[in-house]
Write an enzyme that holds these catalytic residues in place. Structure first.
Site, PDB file in Angstrom:
ATOM      1  N   TRP A 223       0.795  -1.222   0.000  1.00 15.59           N
ATOM      2  CA  TRP A 223       0.000   0.000   0.000  1.00 15.59           C
ATOM      3  C   TRP A 223       0.834   1.283   0.000  1.00 15.59           C
ATOM      4  O   TRP A 223       0.285   2.364   0.116  1.00 15.59           O
ATOM      5  CB  TRP A 223      -0.923  -0.010   1.221  1.00 15.59           C
ATOM      6  CG  TRP A 223      -1.765  -1.245   1.312  1.00 15.59           C
ATOM      7  CD1 TRP A 223      -2.988  -1.450   0.733  1.00 15.59           C
ATOM      8  CD2 TRP A 223      -1.434  -2.458   2.005  1.00 15.59           C
ATOM      9  NE1 TRP A 223      -3.439  -2.728   1.023  1.00 15.59           N
ATOM     10  CE2 TRP A 223      -2.515  -3.366   1.807  1.00 15.59           C
ATOM     11  CE3 TRP A 223      -0.344  -2.883   2.765  1.00 15.59           C
ATOM     12  CZ2 TRP A 223      -2.519  -4.653   2.332  1.00 15.59           C
ATOM     13  CZ3 TRP A 223      -0.343  -4.171   3.294  1.00 15.59           C
ATOM     14  CH2 TRP A 223      -1.427  -5.036   3.082  1.00 15.59           C
ATOM     15  N   ASP A 224       2.159   1.179  -0.109  1.00 15.46           N
ATOM     16  CA  ASP A 224       3.039   2.341   0.000  1.00 15.46           C
ATOM     17  C   ASP A 224       2.924   2.979   1.374  1.00 15.46           C
ATOM     18  O   ASP A 224       2.887   4.202   1.526  1.00 15.46           O
ATOM     19  CB  ASP A 224       2.725   3.371  -1.095  1.00 15.46           C
ATOM     20  CG  ASP A 224       3.836   4.412  -1.262  1.00 15.46           C
ATOM     21  OD1 ASP A 224       4.890   4.269  -0.609  1.00 15.46           O
ATOM     22  OD2 ASP A 224       3.644   5.369  -2.031  1.00 15.46           O
ATOM     23  N   TYR A 225       2.900   2.135   2.413  1.00 13.25           N
ATOM     24  CA  TYR A 225       2.806   2.580   3.801  1.00 13.25           C
ATOM     25  C   TYR A 225       4.192   2.629   4.454  1.00 13.25           C
ATOM     26  O   TYR A 225       4.399   2.128   5.555  1.00 13.25           O
ATOM     27  CB  TYR A 225       1.899   1.640   4.594  1.00 13.25           C
ATOM     28  CG  TYR A 225       0.410   1.825   4.395  1.00 13.25           C
ATOM     29  CD1 TYR A 225      -0.129   3.033   3.974  1.00 13.25           C
ATOM     30  CD2 TYR A 225      -0.467   0.778   4.661  1.00 13.25           C
ATOM     31  CE1 TYR A 225      -1.495   3.188   3.809  1.00 13.25           C
ATOM     32  CE2 TYR A 225      -1.847   0.926   4.504  1.00 13.25           C
ATOM     33  CZ  TYR A 225      -2.351   2.130   4.078  1.00 13.25           C
ATOM     34  OH  TYR A 225      -3.707   2.285   3.921  1.00 13.25           O
ATOM     35  N   ASP A 226       5.166   3.223   3.765  1.00 10.62           N
ATOM     36  CA  ASP A 226       6.483   3.392   4.377  1.00 10.62           C
ATOM     37  C   ASP A 226       6.379   4.288   5.609  1.00 10.62           C
ATOM     38  O   ASP A 226       5.411   5.021   5.785  1.00 10.62           O
ATOM     39  CB  ASP A 226       7.458   4.000   3.366  1.00 10.62           C
ATOM     40  CG  ASP A 226       6.960   5.322   2.807  1.00 10.62           C
ATOM     41  OD1 ASP A 226       5.937   5.308   2.104  1.00 10.62           O
ATOM     42  OD2 ASP A 226       7.568   6.367   3.087  1.00 10.62           O
TER      43      ASP A 226
ATOM     44  N   ARG B  37      -2.724   4.685 -10.033  1.00  9.87           N
ATOM     45  CA  ARG B  37      -3.322   5.181  -8.801  1.00  9.87           C
ATOM     46  C   ARG B  37      -3.732   6.636  -8.970  1.00  9.87           C
ATOM     47  O   ARG B  37      -3.102   7.395  -9.716  1.00  9.87           O
ATOM     48  CB  ARG B  37      -2.378   5.025  -7.609  1.00  9.87           C
ATOM     49  CG  ARG B  37      -1.079   5.804  -7.701  1.00  9.87           C
ATOM     50  CD  ARG B  37      -0.203   5.562  -6.485  1.00  9.87           C
ATOM     51  NE  ARG B  37       1.104   6.199  -6.616  1.00  9.87           N
ATOM     52  CZ  ARG B  37       2.074   6.112  -5.714  1.00  9.87           C
ATOM     53  NH1 ARG B  37       1.887   5.407  -4.606  1.00  9.87           N
ATOM     54  NH2 ARG B  37       3.237   6.722  -5.901  1.00  9.87           N
TER      55      ARG B  37
END
Length: 593
Positions: A316-319, A499
């Site tokens: 989810w690109d939750y860096d 996205r």
């Protein structure tokens, strides 16, 4: 993530540094300079000032003292479209030091705003740049300096073309004894895949005689990208002292954010990026340890101490975009608070990484993408500051037909909670990679054990595209998708990706406001204390806007933030969240005040 929604919303980026002076009938008060010694005002990233002269009673008397215009734009027609002024000035030795999006370093007189010197790094960007920003500089002062000695105060900056530069704080000239003529080439030892995507955008960390830096990398390009190393260099000579490389069989975009330092305990705390690519993990099996984590290292040697992963096998690109916050727990135990894009706040023992507030592994949805093995559980914190699910009945619109349009879009996508996996039909990621809490990080008031953060509530529509269909999908995209969205190839994976923020026909988000807030969490109680809308996109309504900076706090009982997109700097009561004051700026301000 670099999303066009950010830049179109913040068109007319401000390159004006505005300083506000307190005008008091009592006149000047002889108090010692509070200072702001580094990016987070202390290695622990608390963004807290002990200055109390400006308080709840008199904040309304703030007036403009002076304005400085950097002249950073125009520079390059294409790169300027990405440019963002995100630098937080530091106040050291009676000078203000700041950096521009193109890495010019400027020293100002803090009383008058007069420029003392400016350094131009002569950037070489023949391949463009993934990001065009700099979040600041760092300072180191020689402990035993001789009179007339050069570079006793060193100002460090990492550049868009991946150099680490040391400047004389007195003159702005490179310190010739550092590296090669004042700079170290950070691409040394790095196998570059795309030169314009390997950069440094954050202020380096300082520990004793070490300057420590990570790297920032363009995301969603490919399965295999550059190695995300963290390196420590001697502040005087530029000699490499140690390297920490988290890479296993996948690549990381490690530490595009700021490292926290506990000098007393010889510890640094590194927020790490996501494994590559963001939205497909079929090639990187397992939990991808230590991606999406905060990792503690011995500052003097780079030796691993502990790690805590906030998301397993990220899809989810939750860096971890935020700088970790160091503080003292109820009983004095050294503690660390981690704010996340999911809006969850994790509170840990700083020495061991053990949770001080409950963390529970909870089952999450399984991916339906062939070849993808999503992780079966994710850590759930006791604290969450934003909604974690968006249903059709939650749709919002200015008019009934817009609300129905949004409801239909939500219904057509997978939207089953914060960890709904990406899909071929399209998934709503909410909260999204915008946050929750993004790179603006948090501020901490030790008097009231309150942690302040700017939050976002923006759903992002994410769709995986089979490789054979990717070029056709991109070629035939709608004008709206081209304007607001992003196509990414994810080379080496069987799927590309698209996205885009879920916006109604009017251009506003499809979820109900507030879309951005300033929130306060009582860390000792583990509860949200208050949550106030930050800015507005609809005149006369407190809708909040997306926020792209962060707050600071002061001993005067105030929280300041200028991160909203409506061009105002605001002050809030730190105990209640009541908005006390606002000041219109020439443009939206991304830096911390």
């Amino acid at each position: 993530m670099t999303n066009r929604f950010y830049y179109h919303t913040t068109a007319g980026l401000c390159f004006t540094l505005l300083v506000l002076g307190f005008i008091s009938r009592a006149g000047a008060q002889a108090k010692p300079e509070a200072g702001w010694s580094n990016y987070g005002n202390g290695g622990g990233g608390t963004r807290y000032s002990p200055a109390s002269q400006i308080d709840r009673r008199n904040v309304g008397q703030l007036k403009q003292a002076w304005t400085y215009r950097s002249g950073a734009l125009p520079h390059d027609p294409e790169l300027d479209k990405k440019a963002a002024f995100e630098a937080t000035p530091i106040l050291v030795g009676g000078k203000l030091f700041l950096s521009t999006p193109y890495d010019h370093v400027i020293a100002l007189n803090p009383e008058t705003g007069a420029k003392l010197w400016e350094f131009d790094p002569q950037l070489e960007l023949p391949y463009g740049a993934s990001e065009v920003t700099s979040r600041g500089v760092s300072a180191w002062r020689a402990p035993r300096a001789k009179a007339g000695q050069q570079c006793t105060l060193r100002i460090f900056i990492g550049t868009l073309d991946a150099r680490l530069i040391a400047l004389d704080g007195a003159t702005g000239k490179p310190c010739s004894d550092f590296g090669s003529d004042g700079e170290v080439d950070l691409t040394s030892g790095v196998r570059l895949r795309d030169p314009g995507d390997y950069q440094v955008t954050c202020a380096p960390a300082i520990f004793k005689d070490l300057v420590i830096t990570g790297s920032s990398m363009g995301d969603n390009r490919a399965v295999t990208v550059e190695r995300g190393m963290v390196r420590a260099f001697d502040v005087r000579t530029g000699t490499l002292r140690w390297t920490w490389d988290p890479i296993a069989s996948w690549a990381y975009r490690t530490t595009p954010r700021t490292v926290s330092v506990d000098a007393q305990r010889d510890l640094i705390f590194i927020p790490t990026g996501s494994a590559s690519p963001d939205y497909y993990g079929g090639i990187r099996k397992g939990d991808n340890q230590w991606a999406n984590s905060v990792v503690a290292l011995r500052a003097i040697t780079g030796e691993f101490v502990w790690g805590f992963q906030v998301v397993h096998h990220d899809l989810w690109d939750y860096d971890v975009a935020s700088q970790p916050t160091l503080f003292a727990w109820k009983d004095g135990t050294p503690a660390i608070a981690i704010t996340t894009k999911m809006g969850r706040v994790f509170v840990l023992n700083r020495l061991t990484g053990a949770p001080l507030l409950p963390v529970e592994e909870r089952p999450v949805l399984k991916s339906d993408i062939p070849g993808e093995e999503s992780w079966p559980t994710q850590p759930e914190s006791a604290i969450s500051v934003v909604p974690e699910k968006l249903r059709p009945e939650d749709a919002w619109g200015i008019k009934p037909e817009e609300r129905q349009w949004c409801a239909d879009k939500i219904k057509a996508a997978r939207s089953e909670g914060v960890f709904t996996p990406p899909s071929l039909q399209g998934t709503l990621v909410f909260p999204s990679n915008v946050g929750g809490v993004n790179w603006g990080s948090a501020a901490y008031d030790p008097q009231h054990h309150l942690l302040f953060m700017d939050t976002n509530r923006l759903p992002i529509f994410v769709k995986l595209i089979p490789r054979a269909e990717y070029d056709h999908a991109r070629k035939n995209a709608s004008d709206s998708d081209r304007l607001h969205g992003e196509f990414a190839r994810q080379v080496g994976a069987p799927y590309g990706m698209f996205r885009s923020p879920l916006l109604s026909p009017s251009g506003l988000p499809c979820n109900a406001p507030p879309w951005g807030t300033v929130a306060a969490v009582d860390l000792f109680l583990g509860v949200k204390a208050w949550d106030a809308p930050l800015g507005s996109w609809i005149p006369g309504r407190h809708t909040g806007t997306i926020t792209l900076g962060g707050p600071i706090a002061s001993a005067g009982g105030l929280v300041f933030s200028a991160a909203a997109m409506d061009n105002y700097l605001r002050a809030f009561d730190s105990e209640t969240g009541k908005e006390l004051w606002e000041y219109e700026l020439p443009a939206a301000a991304r830096p911390h005040p």
